[in-house]
Design an enzyme around this catalytic site. Structure first.
Site, short mmCIF file in Angstrom:
data_model
loop_
_atom_site.label_atom_id
_atom_site.label_comp_id
_atom_site.label_asym_id
_atom_site.label_seq_id
_atom_site.Cartn_x
_atom_site.Cartn_y
_atom_site.Cartn_z
N GLY A 143 0.80 -1.22 0.00
CA GLY A 143 0.00 0.00 0.00
C GLY A 143 0.83 1.26 0.00
O GLY A 143 1.87 1.35 -0.68
N CYS A 144 0.40 2.24 0.80
CA CYS A 144 1.06 3.54 0.82
C CYS A 144 2.50 3.47 1.30
O CYS A 144 3.31 4.36 1.00
CB CYS A 144 0.28 4.51 1.70
N ALA A 145 2.87 2.42 2.04
CA ALA A 145 4.25 2.26 2.50
C ALA A 145 5.15 1.66 1.45
O ALA A 145 6.37 1.60 1.63
CB ALA A 145 4.28 1.39 3.76
N LEU A 348 3.65 5.25 5.82
CA LEU A 348 2.82 4.34 6.61
C LEU A 348 1.94 3.54 5.68
O LEU A 348 1.52 4.02 4.62
CB LEU A 348 1.96 5.14 7.59
#
Length: 365
Positions: A143-145, A348
């Site tokens: 994901g965003c990480a 994160l």
């Protein structure tokens, strides 16, 4: 140790300003929430002005099955990954001359918004003249990480192979995960945040030839830290339905950032005999305005230290894993750099997890 030498990006051509996105959301959700006008203020208050999508916004009003959306993901991700890599390896803003494809020892491909086997970097190698012996490391589900994780794993590769040149590609078509039949608040808020974007970064080890760089100072990644919050799988991620990827997006994310991230950052810095005051810039995945505010509050940062993150959020929204590469690119071309300064790269993601990288500025050649 690993140096970031160059970055290349590729954006879809359908640019949508936030006012038009709010109109789209009103049309899609007006019969689902009595307080729709109050909820739509998130579009105005989120400090996002525009985003880019692989299809015109009207296309998303109709339902599309998973097979159709995933085929678009494969085609568009490959197209934009080719453009991002071509730009990265020949970017005149960073390089004296192009880097030959056969010099690339490994490719880390990061994504969480579609599926492909063979993975996209394998398809990419059929489009561009990489050596057939190039190592491929696809990373999915971060994901965003994911962009920060890809950089961290690439830096570790460069530490093991200090003469290596390594590509990190982060490609996310978040818009294709939108499900018009999903009338949850999470989907509405996601509609205010996410956009599409693809980027590639070129890293090299400390013994690689860096004389081709144009930059006086390069970010040198010296260490990284990955942390997982146990039993937090419901904070963000996907549910998988017959229609594809259904977003999980907790309203508690900014609170979790404030309560959880500071200790992680402090532990990481303590290991290097550093404090918050030693960090001059934080190249952070912006997430959204509330996440940026949480960074500022819990890490005792000034808004100026997150300037590149705020600029990218404003222009492109949250492009999941690719966003951090846009943030680094913006700072390298516009931000201040000083040999005496240290910085952090951070993001994160699902898990709930954090990825941090420590870097310093060092001479290019």
């Amino acid at each position: 140790m690993a140096f970031v030498l160059s970055i290349g990006t590729s954006l879809p051509e359908n640019d949508v300003d936030q006012e038009k996105a709010a109109e789209f959301a009103r049309y899609m959700f007006q019969h689902s929430f009595k307080d729709i006008e109050r909820l739509l203020t998130s579009f105005k208050n989120g400090q996002i002005e525009s985003r880019q999508f692989v299809r015109p916004i009207e296309w998303y009003k109709e339902g599309h099955n998973f097979e159709e959306k995933n085929q678009i993901y494969i085609e568009e991700t490959l197209k934009h990954s080719v453009r991002a890599v071509q730009t990265c390896l020949a970017n005149a803003a960073y390089l004296q001359e192009p880097i030959p494809y056969e010099k690339v020892d490994a490719v880390f491909f990061v994504s969480s918004t579609g599926l492909s086997t063979p993975s996209i970097e394998a398809r990419l190698m059929n489009e561009l003249p990489f050596s057939p012996y190039t190592k491929r490391i696809p990373l999915w589900g971060l994901g965003c990480a994911g962009g920060a994780s890809g950089l961290a794993r690439a830096a570790e590769y460069c530490k093991a192979y200090p003469e290596a040149f390594v590509l990190v590609i982060a490609a996310e078509l978040c818009s294709l995960t939108f499900q018009p039949e999903d009338k949850t608040k999470s989907n509405l808020i996601g509609t205010s945040l996410f956009g599409d974007g693809i980027a590639a970064a070129l890293l090299c080890g400390e013994k690689a030839d860096r004389r081709l760089t144009k930059l006086q100072l390069l970010p040198n990644i010296s260490d990284s830290q990955s942390v997982l919050m146990k039993q937090s799988g419901d904070v963000m991620g996907w549910d998988f339905t017959d229609h594809g990827f259904k977003v999980i997006f907790s309203r508690d994310i900014p609170t979790l950032v404030e309560k959880w991230l500071k200790t992680n950052v402090q532990d990481f810095l303590n290991g290097h005999q550093l404090s918050f005051s030693d960090i001059t810039v934080f190249l952070a995945h912006p997430g959204g305005k509330k996440v940026i505010d949480a960074y500022i509050n819990c890490l005792e940062l000034s808004p100026e230290q997150l300037a590149s993150s705020q600029t990218i959020l404003k222009k492109h929204g949250n492009m999941s894993s690719a966003t951090i590469l846009y943030v680094i690119d913006h700072h390298l071309q516009n931000g201040s750099k000083n040999e005496a300064e240290r910085g952090l790269i951070g993001a994160l993601g699902p898990g709930f997890s954090s990825e941090l990288l420590l870097f310093s500025w060092e001479k290019g050649a």
